[in-house]
Design an enzyme around this catalytic site. Sequence first.
Site, PDB file in Angstrom:
ATOM      1  CG  ASP A   1     -17.090  -4.115   4.399  1.00  0.00           C
ATOM      2  OD1 ASP A   1     -17.417  -4.751   4.879  1.00  0.00           O
ATOM      3  OD2 ASP A   1     -16.627  -2.894   5.193  1.00  0.00           O
TER       4      ASP A   1
ATOM      5  CE  LYS B   1     -14.218  -1.000   2.782  1.00  0.00           C
ATOM      6  NZ  LYS B   1     -13.208  -0.563   3.828  1.00  0.00           N
TER       7      LYS B   1
ATOM      8  CG  HIS C   1     -17.231  -7.800   7.623  1.00  0.00           C
ATOM      9  ND1 HIS C   1     -15.864  -6.818   7.723  1.00  0.00           N
ATOM     10  CD2 HIS C   1     -16.771  -8.654   8.278  1.00  0.00           C
ATOM     11  CE1 HIS C   1     -14.951  -7.851   8.488  1.00  0.00           C
ATOM     12  NE2 HIS C   1     -15.021  -8.717   8.643  1.00  0.00           N
TER      13      HIS C   1
ATOM     14  NE  ARG D   1      -3.015  -2.525   2.918  1.00  0.00           N
ATOM     15  CZ  ARG D   1      -1.683  -3.886   3.173  1.00  0.00           C
ATOM     16  NH1 ARG D   1      -0.678  -3.590   3.458  1.00  0.00           N
ATOM     17  NH2 ARG D   1      -3.014  -4.574   3.494  1.00  0.00           N
TER      18      ARG D   1
ATOM     19  N   PRO E   1     -20.718   2.173   1.788  1.00  0.00           N
ATOM     20  CG  PRO E   1     -18.626   3.349   3.043  1.00  0.00           C
ATOM     21  CD  PRO E   1     -20.422   2.955   2.763  1.00  0.00           C
TER      22      PRO E   1
END
Length: 270
Positions: free
Chosen positions: A230, A211, A232, A169, A228
């Site tokens: 994701d 997201k 979950h 990242r 958003p």
Amino acid sequence: MITIELENFDLEQICNSGQCFRMKKISENRYAVHAADKYLEIEQEKTLVTFHCEETEFLFFWISYFDLDADYGRYIKAINPRDQYLNRAAETGNGIRILRQDLWEMIVSFLISQQNNIVRIRRCIENICTRFGEEKTTWDGRTYYAFPKPEALAMASEEELRDCNLGYRAKYVAGTARAVAAGEISLEEISSMRYKKAKEQLLTLYGVGEKVADCICLFALHHLEAFPIDTHIRQALDAHYKRGFPNRRYKGMQGVMQQYIFYYELTQKK
DNA sequence: CAACAGGGGACAC
DNA sequence: GTGTCCCCTGTT
């Protein structure tokens, strides 16, 4: 020091709702919050909440930050009585607030969040603050570090960022920091845009996808229509909303519902 | 030791 | 829109 009475406000829920990575419990009922370049200690005894700061800072910063003027009971009342799942979720997270956090801090935080777990996200952010953030002092003389400005992160090498534990990242943070520092994109302009435009601009940043852009829109720009999705949330939608989430019904407050669902799923998994 | 998952995104097709 | 790579680190 300011003490006020608040409904639908719960520090533990806010801290664990996953929207802020620099808030932590320091003792029973007491939390420390780092936000942009500020530091606050805050206490809660049932509905009584004490902010350990001066009145001006409370009025001009923390009221907005914690969204204290909003009535979250109104959001909860808007939930379809027949939607058992969402009612359970909102009951579990009825003290959550959608914070108004710093735009740059959210951009970097959610760049770091991808394919990452919350414990490590917190550590990564702490690392870059300590290494590249401006040194500050609390009212009682303790040292802390502000969130590093775009210019500070733009000057960092990709390798230095990797040393902060960012992994792959690092190149996203480096690239985005340079674009912002070079003025290729204006955070100030994004702040004044509506949801759709702001999201479109954020998507041009290196490492920002669907997201992450929605997280930034919701947790920094307070666009409550952002939702958003994701892993979950995806699972929850597949399990409880096979025909899709009722966006029409919750128009303009989908983000609040997203947080209730996210927090609920997180608590269920423990 | 290996396998795997953790708040995705870029890029090619 | 689908597939593949990225190649990180902490946990099991």
